[in-house]
Design an enzyme around this catalytic site. Structure first.
Site, PDB file in Angstrom:
ATOM      1  N   GLU A  42     -13.133  -3.437   8.032  1.00  0.00           N
ATOM      2  CA  GLU A  42     -11.643  -3.518   8.127  1.00  0.00           C
ATOM      3  C   GLU A  42     -11.237  -4.207   9.280  1.00  0.00           C
ATOM      4  OE1 GLU A  42      -9.615  -3.167   5.394  1.00  0.00           O
ATOM      5  OE2 GLU A  42     -11.174  -2.725   3.997  1.00  0.00           O
ATOM      6  N   TRP A  43     -10.359  -4.964   9.304  1.00  0.00           N
ATOM      7  CA  TRP A  43      -9.887  -5.478  10.761  1.00  0.00           C
ATOM      8  C   TRP A  43      -9.655  -4.642  11.729  1.00  0.00           C
ATOM      9  CZ3 TRP A  43      -6.490 -10.484   9.440  1.00  0.00           C
ATOM     10  CH2 TRP A  43      -7.235 -11.376   9.137  1.00  0.00           C
ATOM     11  N   TYR A  45       0.836  -1.147   0.032  1.00  0.00           N
ATOM     12  CA  TYR A  45       0.148   0.005  -0.118  1.00  0.00           C
ATOM     13  C   TYR A  45       0.738   1.383   0.060  1.00  0.00           C
ATOM     14  CZ  TYR A  45      -3.908  -2.972   1.253  1.00  0.00           C
ATOM     15  OH  TYR A  45      -4.880  -3.921   0.977  1.00  0.00           O
ATOM     16  N   GLU A  76      -2.842  -7.602  -2.622  1.00  0.00           N
ATOM     17  CA  GLU A  76      -3.646  -6.612  -2.151  1.00  0.00           C
ATOM     18  C   GLU A  76      -2.937  -5.185  -2.540  1.00  0.00           C
ATOM     19  OE1 GLU A  76      -4.536  -6.203   1.994  1.00  0.00           O
ATOM     20  OE2 GLU A  76      -5.061  -8.195   2.074  1.00  0.00           O
ATOM     21  N   PHE A 106     -12.330   0.947   1.581  1.00  0.00           N
ATOM     22  CA  PHE A 106     -11.271   0.922   0.380  1.00  0.00           C
ATOM     23  C   PHE A 106     -12.069   0.493  -1.042  1.00  0.00           C
ATOM     24  CE2 PHE A 106      -8.480   0.084   3.709  1.00  0.00           C
ATOM     25  CZ  PHE A 106      -7.178   0.578   3.256  1.00  0.00           C
ATOM     26  N   TRP A 136      -7.730  -3.902  -3.944  1.00  0.00           N
ATOM     27  CA  TRP A 136      -8.409  -4.140  -2.404  1.00  0.00           C
ATOM     28  C   TRP A 136      -9.154  -2.867  -2.409  1.00  0.00           C
ATOM     29  CZ3 TRP A 136      -9.525  -7.937   0.687  1.00  0.00           C
ATOM     30  CH2 TRP A 136     -10.210  -7.465   1.980  1.00  0.00           C
TER      31      TRP A 136
END
Length: 247
Positions: free
Chosen positions: A197-198, A72, A143, A206, A190
């Site tokens: 989101e965790w 990312y 991702e 996202f 992603w």
């Protein structure tokens, strides 16, 4: 996988970036390829790291068919061995401070996730790094995506120019890596739609599709339209340069 760049060209920060990469990447992949944990971790953690028997090394040998890269952002790495730092962070395990600024200038445009920036060149760097270190094993980008604050207005969430520019930049970086010989086999954005989101729950988004979390209504964002055109070959990589310049 973050890509860590030295904050300065000092030996201390160059070594700090190497340590950060060891704790970020080598920790997991070195045992699979080389049967050992990286020397930077071994030097710092000593007997806290297990060793592998010859039989275990044989079991691991040639068992990796591809490497999945979740990427990312790139970030700067500052040495914390020779200078004091706040080590209450993930990178603190490597005695490194991760920072997004150098001399008051950000490494890239910030996103909704603290410490994550739009740094497209980092994608090419991480792919080439992994290919070189791990015997040109095929890479899948499993991702990659751009976050927005859920508190943003609906119009801003739907007209997600920032995400379009992010995807265009990172896909261009992958294309550049491939032209230079990188062994990249696939890419997964992603994510398809906004989700839980965790670490952040529903506070960041996202998705290429907006989700109303109360009604479950899904709405196509600008990025979904752009990505569809890109996949169909009707949207050239440089089609949004005007958006990037004006965003």
């Amino acid at each position: 996988m973050k890509f860590y760049e030295p904050l300065t060209n000092t030996t201390e920060d160059i070594l700090a970036a190497q340590r950060a990469m060891s704790f970020e990447i080598h920790w997991f992949l070195d045992p699979l390829f080389f049967g050992e944990y990286p020397k930077e971790m071994r030097e710092m953690l000593s007997s806290n790291l297990p060793t592998f028997s010859p039989a275990e090394k044989r079991l691991l040998q040639n068992k990796v068919y591809f490497i999945g890269v979740n990427h990312y952002t790139a970030i700067y790495a500052k040495d914390c061995i020779s200078s004091p730092c706040d080590l209450n962070t993930y990178e603190g395990n490597a005695l490194v401070l991760a920072t997004g600024e150098r001399d008051g200038v950000r490494i890239g445009k910030p996103t909704a996730i603290v410490g994550f920036y739009d740094v497209p060149e980092g994608m090419e760097q991480i792919i080439k790094y992994v290919n070189k270190r791990y015997e040109n094993t095929p890479v899948y980008v499993t991702e990659n995506g751009y976050s927005q604050h859920s508190s943003n207005g609906l119009e801003d969430l739907i007209n997600d120019v920032g995400r379009v520019n992010y995807l265009q930049g990172y896909l261009s970086s992958i294309s550049s890596a491939i032209r230079r010989g990188a062994n990249v086999r696939g890419y997964f954005v992603w994510s398809l739609m906004d989700n839980f989101e965790w670490a952040y729950g529903f506070t960041v988004r996202f998705g290429l599709y907006h989700v109303d979390f109360d009604t479950q209504v899904r709405t196509q964002k600008m990025s979904a339209k752009w990505y569809q055109g890109f996949l169909m070959g009707s949207r050239p990589m440089d089609a949004l340069q005007t958006l990037r310049a004006g965003s």
